[in-house]
Design a protein around this motif. Structure first.
Motif, mmCIF file in Angstrom:
data_model
loop_
_atom_site.group_PDB
_atom_site.id
_atom_site.type_symbol
_atom_site.label_atom_id
_atom_site.label_comp_id
_atom_site.label_asym_id
_atom_site.label_seq_id
_atom_site.Cartn_x
_atom_site.Cartn_y
_atom_site.Cartn_z
ATOM 1 N N VAL A 85 3.861 -1.820 61.168
ATOM 2 C CA VAL A 85 4.426 -3.167 61.012
ATOM 3 C C VAL A 85 5.946 -3.075 61.022
ATOM 4 N N VAL A 86 6.582 -4.205 61.291
ATOM 5 C CA VAL A 86 8.048 -4.289 61.271
ATOM 6 C C VAL A 86 8.450 -5.424 60.331
ATOM 7 N N HIS A 88 9.790 -8.814 58.908
ATOM 8 C CA HIS A 88 9.735 -10.171 59.472
ATOM 9 C C HIS A 88 10.022 -11.163 58.349
ATOM 10 N N GLU A 104 3.346 -4.614 64.744
ATOM 11 C CA GLU A 104 4.183 -4.164 65.839
ATOM 12 C C GLU A 104 3.290 -3.846 67.038
#
Length: 245
Positions: A85-86, A88, A104
């Motif tokens: 995940v990134v 956000h 991601e």
């Protein structure tokens, strides 16, 4: 009773943590596998109860499907936890910001026909409009080895994270060949997650050793294989019980 050469099945007290062990029943739990890329679901009371239902030879088809689908949902949810995940950050309806994350990259599912197709709905329930490919592998009667008969995969599969679906991992022959197919289509090994309900220790170890970068997410590792390479204690033929029996 286990034979002198057969190890005893691992067991533990199962129940809510707030209850003392004396008030919990003892149940057989998953065999541990000493490979970092093999992830076994926590052996919770819910999971053990669901597995008990689908293992029971007296469970009818409707109940087998219902309880299998619940386990599949748990597997998919856990599989998604292994995707990167990134950061956000979003704005909420009350005018505040919230620092969260988002997945991601793109994903897709690939089912090993036919039993693996039973897991497709669980993936769709968690990932709306997800693309799903198919691979058909059958055992060659002359050589007793798996043989690829058919595959239909998304054209851009090399750009996606792939959730490979098959409920039973016995010797691992079909799943290993399916990963070979994915890699030949350009999917990096580390972008493949194999979701599985019940595995044998032999299959799990074979898989982990050949593809150490593929993550295996399974609900349970059973005691082993019998002389016919059936998982024991197992649950029988998953495809037959899900689709026909």
């Amino acid at each position: 009773m286990p034979s002198q050469t057969e190890p005893a099945a691992p067991s533990q007290c199962v129940g809510p943590e707030y209850r003392p062990n004396a008030q919990k029943p003892t149940a057989t739990v998953s065999t541990e596998v000493s490979h970092e890329n093999v992830h076994i679901l926590p052996q919770t009371p819910q999971l053990i109860a669901l597995l008990t239902m689908i293992r029971d030879k007296n469970t009818n088809r409707a109940d087998f499907i219902f309880y299998s689908n619940r386990i599949i949902r748990l597997l998919v949810e856990e599989g998604l936890n292994h995707l990167p995940v990134v950061e956000h950050t979003i704005s909420t309806p009350v005018g505040r910001t919230y620092s969260g994350v988002k997945f991601e990259g793109k994903i897709c599912g690939v089912s090993i026909m036919r039993a693996g197709e039973a897991m497709e709905q669980g993936l769709r329930d968690c990932c709306r409009s997800v693309r799903i490919g198919k691979i058909l592998i059958q055992r060659d009667e002359e050589t007793s080895k798996p043989k690829l008969f058919y595959d239909k995969l998304p054209e851009d599969i090399s750009d996606r994270w792939v959730l490979l679906l098959d409920p039973m991992l016995a010797t691992g022959g079909s799943a290993l060949m399916a990963v070979d197919v994915l890699i030949s289509r350009g999917v990096p090994e580390e972008r493949i997650l194999f979701l599985n309900l019940i595995a044998s220790p032999e299959g799990a170890v074979n898989f982990a050793q050949k593809f150490p970068k593929v993550r295996v997410v399974t609900a349970f590792v059973d005691m082993g294989l019998n002389e016919k390479n059936y998982i024991v204690p197992g649950l029988g033929d998953f495809g037959d019980r899900f689709y026909t029996m």
